[in-house]
Design a protein around this motif. Structure first.
Motif, PDB file in Angstrom:
ATOM      1  N   LEU B 175       0.896  -1.297   0.210  1.00  0.00           N
ATOM      2  CA  LEU B 175       0.118   0.081  -0.019  1.00  0.00           C
ATOM      3  C   LEU B 175       0.870   1.367   0.057  1.00  0.00           C
ATOM      4  O   LEU B 175       0.573   2.103  -0.852  1.00  0.00           O
ATOM      5  N   PRO B 176       1.748   1.484   0.886  1.00  0.00           N
ATOM      6  CA  PRO B 176       2.604   2.746   0.937  1.00  0.00           C
ATOM      7  C   PRO B 176       3.284   2.682  -0.425  1.00  0.00           C
ATOM      8  O   PRO B 176       3.516   3.813  -1.315  1.00  0.00           O
ATOM      9  N   MET B 177       3.815   1.553  -0.941  1.00  0.00           N
ATOM     10  CA  MET B 177       4.401   1.784  -2.252  1.00  0.00           C
ATOM     11  C   MET B 177       3.486   2.119  -3.335  1.00  0.00           C
ATOM     12  O   MET B 177       3.957   3.008  -4.018  1.00  0.00           O
ATOM     13  N   ILE B 178       2.284   1.674  -3.669  1.00  0.00           N
ATOM     14  CA  ILE B 178       1.453   2.014  -4.769  1.00  0.00           C
ATOM     15  C   ILE B 178       1.127   3.439  -4.540  1.00  0.00           C
ATOM     16  O   ILE B 178       0.962   4.131  -5.296  1.00  0.00           O
ATOM     17  N   ILE B 179       0.773   3.944  -3.132  1.00  0.00           N
ATOM     18  CA  ILE B 179       0.415   5.238  -2.891  1.00  0.00           C
ATOM     19  C   ILE B 179       1.256   6.139  -3.387  1.00  0.00           C
ATOM     20  O   ILE B 179       1.138   7.429  -3.926  1.00  0.00           O
ATOM     21  N   THR B 180       2.619   6.058  -3.094  1.00  0.00           N
ATOM     22  CA  THR B 180       3.763   6.801  -3.443  1.00  0.00           C
ATOM     23  C   THR B 180       3.897   6.899  -4.990  1.00  0.00           C
ATOM     24  O   THR B 180       3.946   8.145  -5.456  1.00  0.00           O
ATOM     25  N   ASN B 181       3.513   5.993  -5.889  1.00  0.00           N
ATOM     26  CA  ASN B 181       3.433   6.157  -6.951  1.00  0.00           C
ATOM     27  C   ASN B 181       2.303   6.514  -7.569  1.00  0.00           C
ATOM     28  O   ASN B 181       2.246   7.466  -8.720  1.00  0.00           O
ATOM     29  N   LEU B 182       1.346   6.650  -6.778  1.00  0.00           N
ATOM     30  CA  LEU B 182      -0.188   7.181  -7.171  1.00  0.00           C
ATOM     31  C   LEU B 182      -0.053   8.604  -6.960  1.00  0.00           C
ATOM     32  O   LEU B 182      -0.766   9.122  -7.908  1.00  0.00           O
ATOM     33  N   VAL B 183       0.297   9.215  -6.020  1.00  0.00           N
ATOM     34  CA  VAL B 183       0.345  10.496  -6.016  1.00  0.00           C
ATOM     35  C   VAL B 183       1.113  11.425  -7.134  1.00  0.00           C
ATOM     36  O   VAL B 183       0.820  12.320  -7.566  1.00  0.00           O
ATOM     37  N   LEU B 184       2.083  10.631  -7.425  1.00  0.00           N
ATOM     38  CA  LEU B 184       2.905  11.187  -8.476  1.00  0.00           C
ATOM     39  C   LEU B 184       2.167  11.087  -9.879  1.00  0.00           C
ATOM     40  O   LEU B 184       2.084  11.989 -10.575  1.00  0.00           O
ATOM     41  N   GLU B 185       1.213  10.125 -10.020  1.00  0.00           N
ATOM     42  CA  GLU B 185       0.355   9.765 -11.216  1.00  0.00           C
ATOM     43  C   GLU B 185      -0.556  10.820 -11.124  1.00  0.00           C
ATOM     44  O   GLU B 185      -1.000  11.313 -12.139  1.00  0.00           O
ATOM     45  N   ILE B 186      -1.235  11.200 -10.023  1.00  0.00           N
ATOM     46  CA  ILE B 186      -2.326  12.012  -9.950  1.00  0.00           C
ATOM     47  C   ILE B 186      -2.147  13.438  -9.377  1.00  0.00           C
ATOM     48  O   ILE B 186      -2.824  14.057  -8.812  1.00  0.00           O
ATOM     49  N   GLU B 187      -0.848  13.708  -9.458  1.00  0.00           N
ATOM     50  CA  GLU B 187      -0.308  14.986  -8.861  1.00  0.00           C
ATOM     51  C   GLU B 187      -1.077  16.200  -9.464  1.00  0.00           C
ATOM     52  O   GLU B 187      -1.460  17.243  -8.568  1.00  0.00           O
ATOM     53  N   HIS B 188      -1.680  16.317 -10.492  1.00  0.00           N
ATOM     54  CA  HIS B 188      -2.128  17.376 -11.032  1.00  0.00           C
ATOM     55  C   HIS B 188      -3.589  17.591 -10.560  1.00  0.00           C
ATOM     56  O   HIS B 188      -4.164  18.512 -10.953  1.00  0.00           O
ATOM     57  N   ILE B 189      -4.088  16.564  -9.896  1.00  0.00           N
ATOM     58  CA  ILE B 189      -5.488  17.018  -9.199  1.00  0.00           C
ATOM     59  C   ILE B 189      -5.366  17.014  -7.827  1.00  0.00           C
ATOM     60  O   ILE B 189      -6.452  17.116  -7.088  1.00  0.00           O
ATOM     61  N   LEU B 190      -4.305  16.791  -7.007  1.00  0.00           N
ATOM     62  CA  LEU B 190      -4.242  16.950  -5.613  1.00  0.00           C
ATOM     63  C   LEU B 190      -3.786  18.237  -5.059  1.00  0.00           C
ATOM     64  O   LEU B 190      -2.836  18.928  -5.837  1.00  0.00           O
ATOM     65  N   ASN B 191      -3.961  18.589  -3.840  1.00  0.00           N
ATOM     66  CA  ASN B 191      -3.281  19.515  -3.193  1.00  0.00           C
ATOM     67  C   ASN B 191      -1.767  19.121  -2.991  1.00  0.00           C
ATOM     68  O   ASN B 191      -1.314  18.121  -2.727  1.00  0.00           O
ATOM     69  N   GLN B 192      -0.872  20.260  -3.227  1.00  0.00           N
ATOM     70  CA  GLN B 192       0.460  20.172  -3.472  1.00  0.00           C
ATOM     71  C   GLN B 192       1.200  19.645  -2.173  1.00  0.00           C
ATOM     72  O   GLN B 192       2.040  18.854  -1.948  1.00  0.00           O
ATOM     73  N   ASP B 193       0.667  20.241  -0.819  1.00  0.00           N
ATOM     74  CA  ASP B 193       1.040  19.760   0.469  1.00  0.00           C
ATOM     75  C   ASP B 193       0.729  18.202   0.717  1.00  0.00           C
ATOM     76  O   ASP B 193       1.754  17.620   0.985  1.00  0.00           O
ATOM     77  N   LEU B 194      -0.359  17.989   0.358  1.00  0.00           N
ATOM     78  CA  LEU B 194      -0.639  16.583   0.655  1.00  0.00           C
ATOM     79  C   LEU B 194       0.190  15.461  -0.473  1.00  0.00           C
ATOM     80  O   LEU B 194       0.936  14.375   0.047  1.00  0.00           O
ATOM     81  N   VAL B 195       0.588  16.106  -1.929  1.00  0.00           N
ATOM     82  CA  VAL B 195       1.644  15.387  -2.501  1.00  0.00           C
ATOM     83  C   VAL B 195       2.869  15.200  -1.880  1.00  0.00           C
ATOM     84  O   VAL B 195       3.559  14.239  -1.756  1.00  0.00           O
ATOM     85  N   THR B 196       3.375  16.339  -1.398  1.00  0.00           N
ATOM     86  CA  THR B 196       4.830  16.725  -0.687  1.00  0.00           C
ATOM     87  C   THR B 196       4.881  15.495   0.362  1.00  0.00           C
ATOM     88  O   THR B 196       5.892  14.847   0.820  1.00  0.00           O
ATOM     89  N   ASP B 197       3.918  15.686   1.313  1.00  0.00           N
ATOM     90  CA  ASP B 197       4.125  14.777   2.582  1.00  0.00           C
ATOM     91  C   ASP B 197       3.876  13.291   2.147  1.00  0.00           C
ATOM     92  O   ASP B 197       4.490  12.595   2.847  1.00  0.00           O
ATOM     93  N   THR B 198       2.899  13.009   1.257  1.00  0.00           N
ATOM     94  CA  THR B 198       3.098  11.563   0.916  1.00  0.00           C
ATOM     95  C   THR B 198       4.036  11.209   0.350  1.00  0.00           C
ATOM     96  O   THR B 198       4.529  10.006   0.739  1.00  0.00           O
TER      97      THR B 198
END
Lengths: 388, 388
Positions: B175-198
């Motif tokens: 799960l942490p592994m997939i989520i790390t890839n996922l935030v990069l994949e959907i960075e364009h729709i997420l809050n930047q702080d969430l991306v950075t923290d994740t």
């Protein structure tokens, strides 16, 4: 290949059981500190994992009780069964009397009671143990557990089921098959009408519903309407499972003096082994797809110890009761294959898992699913005459 | 073996992707009657099962959206992605927006939403599709699904978990592994702080917690305290999984210009492939036990397509970013092994499942777990320069 001699073969299995298999488990599997049994044993018997799986704890209690009851009333055997039972009674059930799936070494629950077969093997264990001990606690646990099984049998996974209700309701072969054997195992503690009804229903399910005469095989899952559902589960065939059920049916046919049923079970067993036999590398496949599609089980082509043992029992019983020469030929073929590939001259017991070519895939003698059960149960079934 | 030429290799992967792999799925996988995709395809592309698995439906939407976004804006590709998305939107979720695990051909739910990775691949699919369509519905579904993942991540299996609480609380690498890839994949729709923290947390989990520098491997499950728990789950190593995570980390290191992290990921990737490589028959093992005990997975010695693809991406990226010659040597070795064993000259695409010797175990090109995802994702990652 030399033609085998029946009485010599029986002697071989008797000595393999009493001088090799049983000593292996007595020597390596007892947990003297926390009780119960280790089942994860390497080739030489060294423990490589200490978790305690309820299926295997129960099956080992059954095996040692059965040896005491059927072979010889040795206190060592009964004590070994008792120590497993003590651990199970102390730790194996939740407050409602449902059996957990696994415990850690100390007996704390690891996996919830989602698996009804834990209960099946518990009823079998305590029913057999009660025969030896006449301890009312053992009787009570066996009875209560069997009641739970009957209550749960329509929805065995309960809240742990992941199937969405209604879309594709399948019924699975394993439960009616096991219950049919179980009522025979614990007949001495059950109401006779219940035994009769369960057996009648079980024979019908196995030989008329799950067995498909048009295909010559037993399906692992059929619709509630009895039909084949063209899906991974619906197309699944497990030849060893079917062969195991056929010797259960032969036992019932013997008990009932039903020669027609005996002939039918023998015929089905021969169909199954011919269907499941690997023409290229010998041995019986683990899983097949009735339409010849790729099964979803990646281990489909492996050769498992229990599959070959159950098949051998079916062929031994088929030959014993019907004299069908094809059964004897298969018995010989299975006997030779098994001792050559599963046997371990150096450390005893049998390997459990071979690859398609018959080479050892995992060098263990026991694990999460292989314990002290199929090998001794089979050897004693091959050699009925030397039992008590 | 002739030394490979980088630009020639890239051309080979480009043409394999565009002239072989993608046409295979376009031709065989579309369900024109009910929508969505067939993924259970035999060697020649013939459909052998019609169930629709959410992982694979989503992954195929992602793949065709990604091709449109990154390779060429072909309407055919976008339309193929859209038709899968339409089926998923109509049938894929329960009323709370949780993604089922599987549906039947018509779209009725078969297996409940017990599996959080269904949601992960749905967020990935709709995030990538939104890049192409700018359709607010696609954005909304991706966002809502990602919120659900974050809410569920501490207890991903929820009521479907069979673990008894408290006895052995493990956390799983996937799960942490997939989520790390996922935030990069959907960075364009997420809050930047969430991306950075994740990302920060994900890198720490992968490279410091699950990676064990003392053992030179990544564990699949560790205690909540970060320790190794000596049990089947605790001892489990999946080299392909670890290698996949290393190229995710390399992507993050590239993005952040973090050369130290790039070196570390490259070093770990090399450790993992050396650990997982089968010295006897070549290829990378599927599962191993860190203490050398028999794993419980019977398929442990098989050679899976995705394992070899992820390893090859890790080696390609490791070489590209660090110039480490060992990575290139492994890239060549993997390239040669894979085309020889997984490739199918006659019908295209790749086989998914080989036995230890590298022989085809299941002749399928797609199934319950293999769809239109790993092969195209890998081929496009080998050949970055020819992407848009």
């Amino acid at each position: 290949m030399a033609v085998m001699n029946i009485s010599k073969t029986k002697e071989q299995y008797k000595s393999a059981l009493l001088e090799n298999v049983i000593p292996f488990w007595l020597q390596h599997s007892g947990d003297e500190e926390y009780g119960g049994y280790y089942t994860c044993l390497n080739r030489d018997g060294v423990v490589f994992d200490t978790d305690k799986f309820i299926w295997l704890q129960c099956r080992q209690v059954w095996t040692f009780s059965m040896l005491y009851n059927q072979v010889s009333p040795k206190e060592e055997w009964l004590n070994f069964a008792r120590q497993g039972a003590k651990f199970l009674l102390a730790h194996g059930m939740d407050q409602e009397g449902n059996w957990y799936f696994s415990l850690n070494r100390e007996g704390q629950p690891l996996i919830q009671p989602y698996n009804i077969f834990s209960d099946c093997f518990a009823a079998m264990a305590f029913g057999q143990l009660y025969k030896a001990t006449k301890n009312p606690k053992h009787l009570q646990v066996a009875k209560k557990t069997f009641d739970h099984i009957l209550q749960r049998q329509k929805n065995p996974k309960g809240k742990y089921s992941k199937a969405y209700p209604g879309t594709r309701n399948l019924q699975s072969f394993a439960l009616p098959m096991i219950i049919t054997n179980l009522v025979l195992e614990i007949e001495h503690i059950l109401n006779q009408d219940l035994v009769t009804d369960t057996i009648k229903n079980g024979i019908d399910m196995v030989t008329n519903k799950f067995y498909r005469s048009d295909l010559g095989i037993i399906l692992e899952n059929i619709g509630m309407d009895g039909n084949l559902y063209d899906s991974f589960e619906g197309r699944l065939v497990n030849p060893g499972h079917g062969l195991e059920s056929m010797w259960f049916i032969m036992d019932l046919a013997e008990k009932q003096g039903d020669k027609k049923l005996m002939q039918k079970a023998t015929k089905i067993a021969l169909q199954l082994i011919e269907y499941g036999w690997d023409q290229k590398h010998d041995g019986i496949f683990y899983f097949m797809d009735v339409k010849g599609n790729p099964p979803q089980q990646l281990e489909w082509d492996q050769k498992l110890w229990w599959v070959h043992l159950e098949a051998t029992i079916a062929m031994a019983k088929g030959y014993l009761h019907t004299g069908n020469k094809a059964c004897w030929d298969w018995f010989e073929k299975l006997h030779n294959y098994s001792w050559e590939h599963f046997g371990d001259q150096q450390y005893g017991e049998w390997y459990g898992y071979l690859n398609r070519r018959g080479e050892v895939l995992l060098p263990l003698k026991g694990g999460k699913w292989k314990g002290c059960f199929h090998v001794p149960r089979a050897f004693i079934n091959y050699g009925k005459p030397w039992r008590r």
